[in-house]
Design an enzyme around this catalytic site. Structure first.
Site, PDB file in Angstrom:
ATOM      1  N   GLY A 135       0.844  -1.196   0.000  1.00 37.29           N
ATOM      2  CA  GLY A 135       0.000   0.000   0.000  1.00 37.29           C
ATOM      3  C   GLY A 135       0.872   1.234   0.000  1.00 37.29           C
ATOM      4  O   GLY A 135       1.439   1.608  -1.008  1.00 37.29           O
ATOM      5  N   GLY A 136       1.029   1.842   1.165  1.00 42.25           N
ATOM      6  CA  GLY A 136       1.873   3.027   1.258  1.00 42.25           C
ATOM      7  C   GLY A 136       3.342   2.692   1.461  1.00 42.25           C
ATOM      8  O   GLY A 136       4.207   3.556   1.343  1.00 42.25           O
ATOM      9  N   VAL A 271      -5.659 -10.254   0.725  1.00 37.70           N
ATOM     10  CA  VAL A 271      -5.407  -8.847   0.447  1.00 37.70           C
ATOM     11  C   VAL A 271      -6.708  -8.089   0.678  1.00 37.70           C
ATOM     12  O   VAL A 271      -7.715  -8.353   0.010  1.00 37.70           O
ATOM     13  CB  VAL A 271      -4.928  -8.651  -1.008  1.00 37.70           C
ATOM     14  CG1 VAL A 271      -4.691  -7.168  -1.293  1.00 37.70           C
ATOM     15  CG2 VAL A 271      -3.664  -9.460  -1.264  1.00 37.70           C
ATOM     16  N   TYR A 465       5.479   4.649  23.580  1.00 31.98           N
ATOM     17  CA  TYR A 465       6.138   4.838  22.281  1.00 31.98           C
ATOM     18  C   TYR A 465       7.540   5.380  22.545  1.00 31.98           C
ATOM     19  O   TYR A 465       7.689   6.438  23.159  1.00 31.98           O
ATOM     20  CB  TYR A 465       5.312   5.829  21.460  1.00 31.98           C
ATOM     21  CG  TYR A 465       5.724   5.950  20.014  1.00 31.98           C
ATOM     22  CD1 TYR A 465       5.100   5.185  19.035  1.00 31.98           C
ATOM     23  CD2 TYR A 465       6.711   6.848  19.622  1.00 31.98           C
ATOM     24  CE1 TYR A 465       5.459   5.296  17.699  1.00 31.98           C
ATOM     25  CE2 TYR A 465       7.076   6.962  18.283  1.00 31.98           C
ATOM     26  CZ  TYR A 465       6.444   6.185  17.328  1.00 31.98           C
ATOM     27  OH  TYR A 465       6.804   6.298  16.006  1.00 31.98           O
TER      28      TYR A 465
END
Lengths: 557, 557
Positions: A135-136, A271, A465
């Site tokens: 995708g990206g 997919v 994070y």
């Protein structure tokens, strides 16, 4: 209806360009002082220096694929293949700079629509060709590495042509988008209907709807809009054995929620070609503010209180002392000095920055929700820094990915990793991961910067994070990070200790190749067996995204 | 810690007893007038008239089970077996009254703890004995029918001894409960810690934590507390191939969410033995109110607006005109006449009752949240009826199951069914199901009452809950309902039409045996294949809950 973006138009979501991608001089100076970074520059060489093997795609396979999608949509040229070789992890970026070996797909296939995706998968299964859905290409865990597995060749199945808004149901507030629509394009297409998804992870500018679903993405406003999986009402999944459609109601007790088996399947089961998403009216009110609390523990208590009283701001991000220190340092000379003085005068010895943001469809809603947050926050000792700090966060929300090239050029090893756990173990988890990273990366010459923030809070726990900056090892820039990452993963999963994990191996980056060795510690050997059985049902010949999610060895179980 | 309920104590959740189980005389009169019900009484006969075959449990199996759980926890007597024969559907209740054949387990096994459950499953697999996990026995879809499948015998695995609160994490607000804890006991155990689950479905008084998880239960306050699956942080699942533990963080991107594969697995993949649940402080403020809107469409618009503006009351229940009419009729003579007049004077021609309830941890929270709801509700034309109607709903919230015996005694066929869909199809679905039920049940002599309400609303859609009352067929009381139910299911799933389903075949009652024929229409043949592959992995010999979820024929695929 089928609406496609006019790519010549530019809207509010457009990347702001090269200015944000550069590293300000004072930031570089600070990095050198803080980490021992040398003054040398290490710019990337031209792509032409990278070793790219010849395509091993058999002619018969190429012909079969071309018959399905057209000759012009089966790309074999070096640039196209290199452009889909890996994602955006530090290791992938370094491989593109000539360090280590790059897994390059043997071809790029661009189907036109969901039906063609099914046909391409059938053809690849018939020809025993591996397929990496692309995708990206923003995976930071090896999720789009063009691993060949035991196949004769591997193709990147690029979803760029599946770029349509398929339908909008304004009554039910559901929009169906094709998998290849990128974040900003999805928002532009929906804005024409007065709607938004509200899903804005740091990868937003490049990542796609299908990728968000395949990886269980979480956006910066997850407290307000939910994680991506919370928005998924339905899915179309193309598999080598046919198409699978799911989603006939907002909630159901008709057996297990199979949508949640597809969301997070990382291209290993099929997919994703279309996603039906819950959407909301475009917010008319947006307000972002900065607050400071004294110390990580106090900050965590405040965020926990907001979460458990269910009055979180839509965006809630708490930085630890280290990350706050870096933010202040990078905000530049006199501003940072003034702010430090201001905070000291208010008794804040260990400032932790808390960014809160509200997005609402009316001023009344914005006011009510902000008041509810601040009523609870008022029970904790905070210093309000106001909107400029909130706006600064908003302006820089995509700077992380944008500035990585500049940092690499400067000789830095820069990477992030993330986890999540329950509140009662959050500090233990943070300390363990932090210590593992610092220990692995510290040398007599180099002092790593390890910063941490909470950006997704829940009633029962929160994410962590971590961002790491350290001067890059000249001898082994990839091994340097891989050792640190392995130490951090071991601290999270407590693999081999007999203890259950301290937290999840990934809160929103997914498994890919990098976390596959730690999956069994988290979901159990039975969990791995279950995933393997699902994979064999949907992908009997094991062509789909070889080596991802379940790891290489599990394909043949 | 391990805390067990002292069953000699009684708290606020105790069933209020026989008074609520009786049918008031005016209700019976109304039923006769409205439906053509005859005045005859048809009380249940004694249990002794029911045909119960001899146990087919082989001696070797009995001995093996007794060796694991103790002689006294393997029950072979008639009463124990009959007491775990089926659930509480109309059909099950009629079978207990001598109509149709009752599937009676060959023994009842009562393991003491999660480890013993695994051992019992291993023993049953070794002996090829079917196992029906049995909690509260409240399934209304055949979920606990003691079907033998192709096994030599089938045992009810009763989880009554798994009745402990295992641990409480007050910081993370997580409580671990064993699967056999019943709703009221769970609340009593947690109340000692100032905590609540907040999950109160109509089956609450008898149903168990494990059953809530196995069936994706939704409680009456789902808008406030979420569906049961939203509360599940972790699980222990006993399977014939070992124990499976899940849940190390509030949210994760480490592959598909396998918790959501276990939640809703209805005993077909394993036996849930422990559930880690998100809990909340016991509410100190509770307020329930009644409102009336004019017509189903206006009511639906209001609830949709509340859901989409995210200001739903914790309890939000909208009755259609028919259900409101019945409520008014049953509330008795002068009260109902006065209320009708009051509403007519306010221009309400087709009253639809809306019950709203808020449960909050402080007066301030209650006030803020109620104001938010009423601000949006104020944009719709409503008549406020105040707290008495809300309190009346609260008082009668468990009357449905309590009064079923009295209705059966009076010669009534009484049953419920439920579905859910997206807002844009909600009216179409309601009309289709209603018409199917009325058409199937209407005779020259008998006029069915079919009422409907929305009790679970989401941003993208809502549930529909139907209650049916009709004089019972003397010749074929079971076939009478089964034909109506089949017609309703066909209307929902549009099976055989080539069209996708209008809604889900079950919003919160689960699949059991009754919905199994409609599952493929909803989740696709691939979905059924996937579930089958998971079942074969966890239950290779197919002993678990034969014929449930996947249906009988799929066990041998």
């Amino acid at each position: 209806m089928t609406e496609r973006i006019d790519h010549t138009l530019r809207g509010s979501w457009t990347p702001s360009g090269a200015a944000d991608a550069a590293l300000p001089p004072h930031a570089l100076r600070w990095l050198r002082d803080r980490t021992g970074l040398a003054a040398a520059s290490t710019p990337a060489g031209p792509d032409s220096v990278i070793a790219v093997g010849d395509s091993t795609l058999p002619d018969a396979a190429r012909a079969a694929l071309a018959a399905l999608v057209g000759e012009s949509n089966v790309l074999l040229d070096r640039d196209s293949r290199l452009g889909r070789a890996g994602g955006l992890s530090y290791v992938d970026l370094m491989r593109h700079r000539g360090a280590g070996e790059l897994a390059v797909p043997d071809a790029v296939v661009l189907p036109a629509d969901p039906d063609q995706v099914v046909e391409v998968l059938r053809a690849c299964a018939a020809q025993d060709i591996g397929v990496v859905p692309f995708g990206g290409g923003t995976s930071v865990v090896g999720g789009v590495s063009a691993l060949r597995g035991d196949k004769v060749a591997v193709v990147a199945l690029d979803l760029a042509r599946l770029d349509a808004l398929v339908s909008v149901d304004p009554v039910s507030r559901i929009a169906v988008l094709q998998a290849g629509v990128r974040g900003p394009d999805a928002e532009r297409l929906l804005a024409a209907h007065g709607l938004t998804i509200g899903h804005v992870p740091q990868s937003f500018e490049r990542a796609t709807i299908g990728g968000f679903a395949a990886t269980r993405s979480a956006g910066q406003a997850s407290a307000g809009y939910g994680r991506f999986e919370d928005m998924v009402e339905g899915l179309r999944l193309a598999t080598p054995v046919g198409e699978w459609r799911l989603g006939s109601a907002p909630a159901s007790a008709a057996g297990p929620d199979l949508r949640q088996l597809v969301v997070g399947s990382e291209g290993a089961f099929g997919v994703i070609t279309e996603v039906a998403l819950r959407v909301r009216p475009t917010p008319t009110e947006r307000r972002y503010e900065g607050y400071v609390l004294d110390g990580w523990e106090a900050g965590g208590e405040a965020v926990r209180d907001l979460a458990q009283q269910r009055v979180l701001a839509d965006i809630t991000r708490l930085s630890d002392v280290d990350e706050t220190e870096v933010s202040l340092a990078l905000s530049g000379g006199w501003k940072s000095t003034a702010l430090r003085g201001y905070l000291r005068a208010r008794g804040i010895a260990r400032p932790c920055l808390l960014i809160l943001g509200w997005e609402a469809a009316s001023p009344a809603e914005a006011a009510v929700r902000r008041a509810a947050t601040l009523r609870v926050l008022g029970e904790h000792r905070t210093v309000r820094l106001g909107r400029p700090l909130g706006e600064a966060w908003l302006h820089g929300r995509f700077n992380g990915p944008r500035q990585r090239d500049a940092l690499l050029d400067a000789g830095v090893c820069v990477e992030t990793l993330e986890t999540a756990t329950h509140w009662s173990r959050l500090d233990e988890l943070r300390d363990a991961v932090r210590a593992a990273l610092v220990d692995a990366l510290r040398t007599p010459q180099h002092r790593p910067v390890v910063m941490c923030h909470v950006s997704h809070a829940y009633e029962t726990g929160a994410s962590l994070y971590f961002t790491v900056l350290v001067p890059r090892s000249e001898q082994d820039p990839i091994g340097q990070w891989q050792q640190a990452k392995a130490a951090a993963c071991a601290a999270i999963s407590r693999i081999g200790t007999g203890e259950p994990p301290l937290g999840t191996i990934s809160h929103h980056h997914a498994v890919g190749t990098d976390h596959a060795p730690y999956l069994a510690a988290e979901i159990g050997e039975l969990g791995v067996d279950v995933l393997g059985s699902v994979k064999r049902t949907l992908d009997p010949s094991g062509i789909l995204n070889p080596g991802k999610l379940l790891g290489q060895e599990l394909l043949t179980r």
